[in-house]
Write a protein that holds these residues in place. Structure first.
Motif, PDB file in Angstrom:
ATOM      1  N   GLU A  18       2.292   4.423   7.000  1.00 21.41           N
ATOM      2  CA  GLU A  18       1.473   4.548   5.791  1.00 21.41           C
ATOM      3  C   GLU A  18       0.482   3.380   5.664  1.00 21.41           C
ATOM      4  OE1 GLU A  18       2.161   5.944   1.195  1.00 21.41           O
ATOM      5  OE2 GLU A  18       3.904   5.714   2.472  1.00 21.41           O
ATOM      6  N   ILE A  55       0.829  -1.207   0.000  1.00 19.11           N
ATOM      7  CA  ILE A  55       0.000   0.000   0.000  1.00 19.11           C
ATOM      8  C   ILE A  55       0.865   1.259   0.000  1.00 19.11           C
ATOM      9  CG2 ILE A  55      -0.257   0.377   2.504  1.00 19.11           C
ATOM     10  CD1 ILE A  55      -3.276   0.757   1.957  1.00 19.11           C
ATOM     11  N   SER A  56       2.139   1.113   0.344  1.00 21.09           N
ATOM     12  CA  SER A  56       2.994   2.287   0.560  1.00 21.09           C
ATOM     13  C   SER A  56       3.872   2.599  -0.641  1.00 21.09           C
ATOM     14  CB  SER A  56       3.893   2.058   1.782  1.00 21.09           C
ATOM     15  OG  SER A  56       4.908   3.025   1.813  1.00 21.09           O
ATOM     16  N   GLU A  57       3.878   3.848  -1.042  1.00 23.89           N
ATOM     17  CA  GLU A  57       4.765   4.267  -2.133  1.00 23.89           C
ATOM     18  C   GLU A  57       6.220   4.213  -1.698  1.00 23.89           C
ATOM     19  OE1 GLU A  57       3.776   7.507  -4.780  1.00 23.89           O
ATOM     20  OE2 GLU A  57       1.816   7.637  -3.828  1.00 23.89           O
ATOM     21  N   TYR A  86      -3.732  -1.538  -4.189  1.00 25.85           N
ATOM     22  CA  TYR A  86      -3.830  -1.713  -2.732  1.00 25.85           C
ATOM     23  C   TYR A  86      -4.422  -0.470  -2.059  1.00 25.85           C
ATOM     24  CZ  TYR A  86      -1.929  -6.169  -1.158  1.00 25.85           C
ATOM     25  OH  TYR A  86      -1.780  -7.495  -0.832  1.00 25.85           O
ATOM     26  N   ARG A  87      -4.264   0.686  -2.728  1.00 27.28           N
ATOM     27  CA  ARG A  87      -4.765   1.944  -2.173  1.00 27.28           C
ATOM     28  C   ARG A  87      -6.285   1.919  -1.978  1.00 27.28           C
ATOM     29  NH1 ARG A  87      -1.179   6.539  -1.898  1.00 27.28           N
ATOM     30  NH2 ARG A  87       0.515   5.494  -0.803  1.00 27.28           N
ATOM     31  N   GLN A  88      -6.948   1.062  -2.761  1.00 30.12           N
ATOM     32  CA  GLN A  88      -8.419   1.034  -2.714  1.00 30.12           C
ATOM     33  C   GLN A  88      -8.959   0.188  -1.555  1.00 30.12           C
ATOM     34  OE1 GLN A  88      -9.876   2.966  -5.059  1.00 30.12           O
ATOM     35  NE2 GLN A  88      -7.802   3.368  -5.783  1.00 30.12           N
ATOM     36  N   GLY A 129      -3.353   4.188   5.452  1.00 32.82           N
ATOM     37  CA  GLY A 129      -3.927   3.799   4.159  1.00 32.82           C
ATOM     38  C   GLY A 129      -5.055   2.788   4.288  1.00 32.82           C
ATOM     39  N   PRO A 167      -0.596   0.080  -6.838  1.00 32.55           N
ATOM     40  CA  PRO A 167      -1.637   1.124  -6.731  1.00 32.55           C
ATOM     41  C   PRO A 167      -2.995   0.577  -6.300  1.00 32.55           C
ATOM     42  CG  PRO A 167      -0.434   1.318  -8.807  1.00 32.55           C
ATOM     43  CD  PRO A 167       0.070   0.075  -8.143  1.00 32.55           C
TER      44      PRO A 167
END
Length: 614
Positions: free
Chosen positions: A189, A149-151, A160-162, A193, A158
């Protein structure tokens, strides 16, 4: 409401009944108790620390369904196969299935026949899934590989952000985030997140005591890899390469030398990738040559060696990749082939990155990786220190530098020459310079750049012609590592003196540096987790396991792990009671396999003596 003691008893009895183990690994019990209490939970456990049990056992005791979000399709199949073999109702839904297979699985889910459902994150975002999940009784959402989830993580996805959206869809459901690798920044994060609510946090040590770390100077790498895997003809391993082409060339060269090796990278067709991965999982190919960039969904517990043919970009990736070795707790090797040329190649790739901040960040991370490779200190201290963990012993006993310490040598005079050269360049005004240019000044190189900047008129010009450029490179990098010089992270990195260097020059201090990496012979040692046993019987049981696995169409370790086989080859169980006491023998496996394994052991003892182990 059940008391904590009753919950603990239930968890322990499921551990033995289903999975055949009598004790938990560090933090497993506490994580499960937190999940059972309905709390959001964040768990950082090293690879091989038993993350999957943290949601599998609670899933068997909680009402309704546990949804496991996992990024790797191959890993889902693997885990579900292992659960079905242990008698657990589990399934997965992903793009590898036909429409008919998906319909049948959905029917079973609607009828409440399934306890664990594995899903890829992108599937959760499809509209009908949001509605379906609300209809089902979801007790727990477990997010595996949560660092995705972490950049700032090494494996950002990406989609995972959802996942955080599930929080509003399933307000009463508790969340469990699991990862094997995350720095402090990544941990924060993950929590934000996924919208974790006051999570209970558990962080185990990053130390993997059964892994032996080693760095060797890279020379004729194909020969070196051939030599390393020839020492382990019966064992499985992964060799990481820096390019797709590299994996194919190496796999072909190894195959020509009689090894069963296959390539694995993102450029292969999905059919070929699946075929090669299956051959590795089923022990038909002993070695897989994979790209560093491609995250392999391999949860094979008996990977006995991980070799890095090329330098990883950062320590986090290196830790994650070496972490695929020895997940069963048995001794395993992690070998990095290192050359300064590889470091230069990585710098070239970083120079192609357009975002300046990202470029600087990647340079810093690469510098830490180079320091790890070149350092004469304990590898464990360096690795754990990256994750902010202090290792309280100076000798881990299971890395090359602790077992076979590098020699240190007096480098006071060459160091003074190099430090003085940095000082003279700065004094002469103009631009700062990089290490390569300083070496050109010291060795008296007649280049346009040296003449243009007037550096051929410095008092330090040509005073270092007694060392080769390669030797000066090593001295320079050691002075950076020891804190006498600092290097900026810009594209044209500049070398500067530190306070420590100014003091050393002023007081004419002795400066000692480690000798460069050489091709050293390795001392054989017993690592933690080693299980002494009758090696001949172990081979017999391994052959039996392979044929049973072939009949069932599953990887051999799904029948029993190496750990269980080594215990059988140590304890010689010849009746049902003794066999049921072996770690990894749960109730379903005892019913299926007692007869065939005890008969094989009895037959073996008719012709071989029984050994006794301490």
């Amino acid at each position: 409401m059940e008391s904590p003691k009753e919950i603990q008893n239930q968890l322990e009895s499921k551990l033995k009944e289903v999975f055949g183990y009598t004790s938990f690994r560090p933090y497993q019990l506490e994580i499960m108790e937190s999940v059972m209490a309905g709390k959001d939970t964040f768990a950082l456990l090293p690879t091989g620390g038993g993350k999957s049990l943290c949601y599998q056992i609670p899933a068997l005791l909680m009402p309704g369904l546990t949804v496991v979000v996992s990024p790797l399709i191959a890993l889902m199949k693997d885990q579900v196969d292992a659960l079905l073999e242990a008698g657990v109702d589990a399934t997965y839904v992903n793009s590898s299935l036909s429409a008919e297979a998906i319909r049948e699985r959905m029917r079973n889910l609607h009828e409440g026949k399934v306890k664990l459902l594995y899903l890829a994150p992108e599937r959760l975002l499809q509209d009908h899934w949001e509605q379906i999940l609300q209809e089902w009784e979801v007790s727990l959402v477990a997010i595996d590989e949560a660092h995705c989830i972490s950049e700032w993580g090494h494996d950002f996805r990406p989609e995972y952000r959802q996942i955080g959206k599930l929080r509003t869809l399933l307000p009463k459901t508790s969340f469990l985030a699991l990862t094997a690798t995350a720095t402090g920044r990544v941990q924060e994060e993950i929590k934000s997140g996924l919208s974790l609510r006051e999570p209970a946090c558990f962080k185990a040590s990053f130390n993997r005591p059964n892994l032996h770390y080693r760095v060797i100077a890279k020379q004729k790498p194909t020969n070196q890899v051939h030599q390393l895997i020839s020492e382990r003809p019966q064992e499985s391993g992964i060799v990481y390469c820096g390019s797709r082409n590299g994996t194919e060339t190496l796999a072909a060269s190894l195959s020509e030398r009689g090894h069963t090796a296959l390539p694995y990278h993102a450029g292969l067709s999905s059919e070929e990738r699946a075929r090669n991965q299956d051959a590795f999982l089923h022990d038909e190919a002993k070695t897989i040559c994979a790209t560093i960039a491609f995250g392999m969904g391999i949860d094979k517990p008996n990977v006995r060696y991980v070799i890095h043919h090329d330098l990883p970009k950062n320590i986090e990736s290196y830790y994650q990749e070496t972490g695929r070795a020895g997940r069963d707790g048995l001794p395993s090797d992690c070998v990095l082939l290192y050359s300064a040329g590889d470091a230069a190649k990585q710098r070239y790739f970083i120079d192609q990155v357009s975002d300046i901040d990202q470029q600087q960040n990647q340079r810093k991370l690469l510098q830490q990786m180079i320091h790890y490779a070149e350092s004469p200190a304990c590898r464990r201290i360096d690795l754990l220190g990256y994750f902010g963990e202090v290792w309280n012993t100076s000798d881990c006993g299971a890395c090359d530098n602790c077992q076979n310490p590098r020699e240190w040598e007096d480098a006071t005079i060459p160091s003074q020459k190099l430090l003085s050269c940095v000082f003279r360049v700065a004094q002469s005004g103009g631009y700062g310079t990089g290490l390569n240019h300083l070496i050109e000044i010291l060795t008296g190189a007649d280049t346009e750049k040296v003449r243009q900047r007037g550096h051929d008129r410095l008092s330090t010009y040509g005073i270092g012609s007694d060392f080769s450029r390669k030797e000066w490179q090593w001295i320079g990098r050691e002075l950076i590592r020891l804190g006498y010089l600092q290097q900026t992270a810009d594209k044209y990195s500049v070398v500067q003196l530190t306070e420590k260097a100014i003091e050393a020059l002023k007081n004419k201090e002795e400066i000692r540096i480690a000798k460069a990496l050489e091709l050293k012979k390795r001392r054989a040692t017993r690592s933690e987790g080693d299980i002494e046993c009758d090696e001949n019987l172990f081979d017999v049981l391994r052959t039996l396991r392979q044929s049973l696995a072939k009949d069932r169409g599953v990887p051999a370790y799904i029948i029993f792990g190496d750990q269980s086989l080594r215990l059988m080859a140590r304890e010689y169980p010849t009746d049902a009671e003794a066999f049921s006491l072996i770690q990894g023998v749960g109730e379903k496996k005892a019913q299926e396999y007692t007869e065939v394994f005890t008969a094989t052991i009895t037959g073996y003892l008719e012709n071989h003596p029984r050994h006794h182990f301490h």
